[in-house]
Scaffold this active site. Structure first.
Site, PDB file in Angstrom:
ATOM      1  CG  ASN A  68     -91.626   6.593 100.625  1.00  0.00           C
ATOM      2  OD1 ASN A  68     -91.046   6.979 101.645  1.00  0.00           O
ATOM      3  ND2 ASN A  68     -91.378   5.413 100.082  1.00  0.00           N
TER       4      ASN A  68
ATOM      5  CG  HIS B   1     -87.729   2.959  97.386  1.00  0.00           C
ATOM      6  ND1 HIS B   1     -87.953   2.144  98.472  1.00  0.00           N
ATOM      7  CD2 HIS B   1     -87.077   2.203  96.469  1.00  0.00           C
ATOM      8  CE1 HIS B   1     -87.463   0.943  98.221  1.00  0.00           C
ATOM      9  NE2 HIS B   1     -86.936   0.937  97.011  1.00  0.00           N
TER      10      HIS B   1
ATOM     11  CB  SER C 157     -87.741   6.735  92.977  1.00  0.00           C
ATOM     12  OG  SER C 157     -86.904   5.939  92.171  1.00  0.00           O
TER      13      SER C 157
ATOM     14  CG  ASP D 118     -91.174   0.611  98.136  1.00  0.00           C
ATOM     15  OD1 ASP D 118     -91.381   1.668  98.761  1.00  0.00           O
ATOM     16  OD2 ASP D 118     -90.537  -0.345  98.616  1.00  0.00           O
TER      17      ASP D 118
HETATM   18  C1  GRF Z   1     -83.484   6.854 103.103  1.00  0.00           C
HETATM   19  O1  GRF Z   1     -82.539   6.097 102.389  1.00  0.00           O
HETATM   20  C2  GRF Z   1     -84.812   6.831 102.393  1.00  0.00           C
HETATM   21  O2  GRF Z   1     -84.698   6.754 101.010  1.00  0.00           O
HETATM   22  C3  GRF Z   1     -85.439   5.573 102.917  1.00  0.00           C
HETATM   23  O3  GRF Z   1     -85.040   5.498 104.271  1.00  0.00           O
HETATM   24  C4  GRF Z   1     -83.827   6.213 104.442  1.00  0.00           C
HETATM   25  C5  GRF Z   1     -84.068   7.226 105.504  1.00  0.00           C
HETATM   26  O4  GRF Z   1     -82.903   7.922 105.860  1.00  0.00           O
HETATM   27  N1  GRF Z   1     -86.868   5.588 102.728  1.00  0.00           N
HETATM   28  P1  GRF Z   1     -82.997   9.211 106.787  1.00  0.00           P
HETATM   29  O5  GRF Z   1     -83.697   8.773 108.071  1.00  0.00           O
HETATM   30  O6  GRF Z   1     -83.775  10.249 106.061  1.00  0.00           O
HETATM   31  O7  GRF Z   1     -81.581   9.616 107.057  1.00  0.00           O
END
Ligand code: GRF
Length: 213
Positions: free
Chosen positions: A109, A111, A138, A147
């Site tokens: 993932n 984050h 991260s 997370d």
């Molecule tokens: C990103 O900020 C990611 O870190 C978080 O959700 C958002 C997704 O953005 N988990 P995208 O759909 O990839 O533009």
């Protein structure tokens, strides 16, 4: 090296998906994207995926009565593509322990904060409210702790005095697009592993522990 089969899960915009696809198409990331799955039919990332010629699937969570049933159906759908890696790219759902355990060591993932700071939602607002001078993103292995899985790679950005949540989010996002493909490259090259050491989950790169765990 043979490309590693993967499935990407999204819920929205899909800019991280796009960054990953760009690297794959450029031949810099040895992944074979077998499907892009969204829990939201209206996710803009689905259109991006279709235009890139990828298989897209929707598994609408509003059609399920509970989280366990949804995650079981999601798991069956994902497994029909036989991935070695499941990539969460803005997949905005908390996953059940059964799901996470099934993909243990194969689920990543990104984050938008410097974990362990600011888990959960609204990280950019929280960072501004806390008055931190540095923020970031991260990449981590997903474990049962939301997370909370071991961090693989982080990017730091300054928080500027004139920042609002949007300007800060944009600065972090462009770093996300850099570090997520990098971490995925390590995984696709089989250099990255999740291991249990001394009762803790640890991320290892080339056999070395990445951060304190
Ligand atoms: C990103 O900020 C990611 O870190 C978080 O959700 C958002 C997704 O953005 N988990 P995208 O759909 O990839 O533009």
């Amino acid at each position: 090296m043979a490309a590693m089969p993967c499935v990407i899960l999204i819920s929205g915009r899909g800019s991280n998906l796009q960054a990953i696809v760009r690297e794959v198409v450029a031949g810099r990331l040895p992944l074979e994207i077998r499907a892009v799955i969204s829990n939201r039919p209206e996710a803009a990332g689905l259109e991006l995926a279709r235009r890139a010629g990828l298989i897209t699937r929707v598994l609408d969570h509003t059609r399920f009565t509970d989280r366990e049933t949804y995650d079981a159906a999601l798991l069956t759908l994902i497994d029909s593509y036989q991935p070695q890696l499941v990539i969460l790219a803005g997949f905005m759902r908390i996953l059940t322990a059964q799901f996470v355990q099934h993909y243990r060591g194969h689920l990543l993932n990104i984050h938008p904060s410097l974990l362990p700071d600011f888990p959960g939602l609204d990280t950019h607002h929280s960072a501004l409210a806390a008055g931190v001078t540095e923020h970031g993103a991260s990449v981590h292995f997903v474990t049962e702790q939301v997370d909370g899985g071991p961090v693989i790679l982080q990017a730091r950005v300054p928080v500027l005095p004139q920042d609002n949540a949007e300007t800060l989010a944009a600065r972090v996002l462009s770093e996300e697009h850099r570090i997520y493909p990098q971490a995925l490259r390590w995984f696709a090259e089989k250099r990255l592993h999740l291991e249990r050491r001394g009762g803790h989950d640890c991320a290892l790169l080339d056999g070395k522990v990445l951060a304190s765990c």
